[in-house]
Design a protein around this motif. Structure first.
Motif, mmCIF file in Angstrom:
data_model
loop_
_atom_site.group_PDB
_atom_site.id
_atom_site.type_symbol
_atom_site.label_atom_id
_atom_site.label_comp_id
_atom_site.label_asym_id
_atom_site.label_seq_id
_atom_site.Cartn_x
_atom_site.Cartn_y
_atom_site.Cartn_z
ATOM 1 N N THR A 102 -6.420 4.545 2.703
ATOM 2 C CA THR A 102 -6.379 4.460 1.088
ATOM 3 C C THR A 102 -7.823 4.435 0.668
ATOM 4 O O THR A 102 -8.799 4.188 1.606
ATOM 5 N N ASN A 103 -8.060 5.007 -0.322
ATOM 6 C CA ASN A 103 -9.445 5.283 -1.036
ATOM 7 C C ASN A 103 -9.592 4.496 -2.402
ATOM 8 O O ASN A 103 -8.536 3.998 -2.645
ATOM 9 N N ARG A 104 -10.852 4.061 -2.152
ATOM 10 C CA ARG A 104 -11.164 2.948 -3.296
ATOM 11 C C ARG A 104 -12.557 3.391 -3.899
ATOM 12 O O ARG A 104 -13.448 4.019 -3.153
ATOM 13 N N LYS A 105 -12.886 3.330 -5.181
ATOM 14 C CA LYS A 105 -14.462 3.547 -5.795
ATOM 15 C C LYS A 105 -15.005 2.323 -5.357
ATOM 16 O O LYS A 105 -14.724 1.224 -5.592
ATOM 17 N N TRP A 106 -16.286 2.693 -5.073
ATOM 18 C CA TRP A 106 -17.487 1.564 -5.015
ATOM 19 C C TRP A 106 -18.704 2.399 -5.801
ATOM 20 O O TRP A 106 -19.309 2.810 -5.110
ATOM 21 N N HIS A 155 -5.682 1.052 7.141
ATOM 22 C CA HIS A 155 -4.751 -0.059 7.250
ATOM 23 C C HIS A 155 -3.996 0.174 8.349
ATOM 24 O O HIS A 155 -3.133 0.896 8.614
ATOM 25 N N VAL A 182 -16.825 7.046 -3.025
ATOM 26 C CA VAL A 182 -15.156 6.627 -2.476
ATOM 27 C C VAL A 182 -15.520 6.224 -1.255
ATOM 28 O O VAL A 182 -15.908 6.875 -0.222
ATOM 29 N N ILE A 225 0.857 -1.202 -0.065
ATOM 30 C CA ILE A 225 0.171 -0.060 0.062
ATOM 31 C C ILE A 225 0.972 1.351 -0.069
ATOM 32 O O ILE A 225 2.093 1.155 0.285
ATOM 33 N N THR A 241 -13.038 4.826 2.115
ATOM 34 C CA THR A 241 -11.648 4.843 2.824
ATOM 35 C C THR A 241 -11.492 3.635 3.521
ATOM 36 O O THR A 241 -12.219 3.367 4.618
ATOM 37 N N ASP A 242 -10.626 2.946 3.338
ATOM 38 C CA ASP A 242 -9.980 1.985 4.019
ATOM 39 C C ASP A 242 -8.927 2.191 4.903
ATOM 40 O O ASP A 242 -8.124 2.807 4.504
#
Length: 123
Positions: free
Chosen positions: A37-41, A50, A45, A11, A47-48
């Motif tokens: 970290t960010n991800r699109k769904w 870690h 957006v 990451i 945020t996960d």
């Protein structure tokens, strides 16, 4: 022997707050820190967060060179801790067991120092 699988996490992101660094009873340093970290769904957006843990000399490096806002690339293994609390409720927590870091930005943690020569700077 059959393939056992591979457990590798990589990451890159900004450290959310100053790492929590401490020593175990046996004197081994441990550093805990989080990287979001960010991800699109779909349109959203997400945020996960870690949670990362580093041991030994790597924890020393993190203590000396990593602070809130430092940009890091972290590689390691995903591990899951499982425990049961005093009310017999089972819990699981995943974290990254850090094996390597790449310092991509930020500054070394040290006391602020100023240099005063007693002369006026002309600009």
């Amino acid at each position: 022997m059959a393939f056992q699988g591979q457990n590798l996490i990589l990451i890159t992101g900004y450290v959310a707050k100053d790492p929590d660094v401490y020593e175990t009873e046996k004197g081994t340093k441990v550093a805990n820190f989080s990287i979001p970290t960010n991800r699109k769904w779909g349109d959203k957006v997400i945020t996960d967060w870690h949670n990362c843990v580093a041991w030994g000399k790597l924890a020393d490096v993190i203590f000396n060179f990593v602070s809130k806002g430092s940009l890091l690339q972290v590689s390691g293994q995903s591990i899951t801790k499982a425990w049961e609390d005093k009310n017999k409720v089972k819990h699981n927590q995943s974290e990254i067991l850090v094996e390597k870091i790449l310092l991509l930005g930020g500054k070394k943690r040290e006391e602020e120092t100023t240099t005063d020569t007693g002369q006026d700077v002309p600009f």
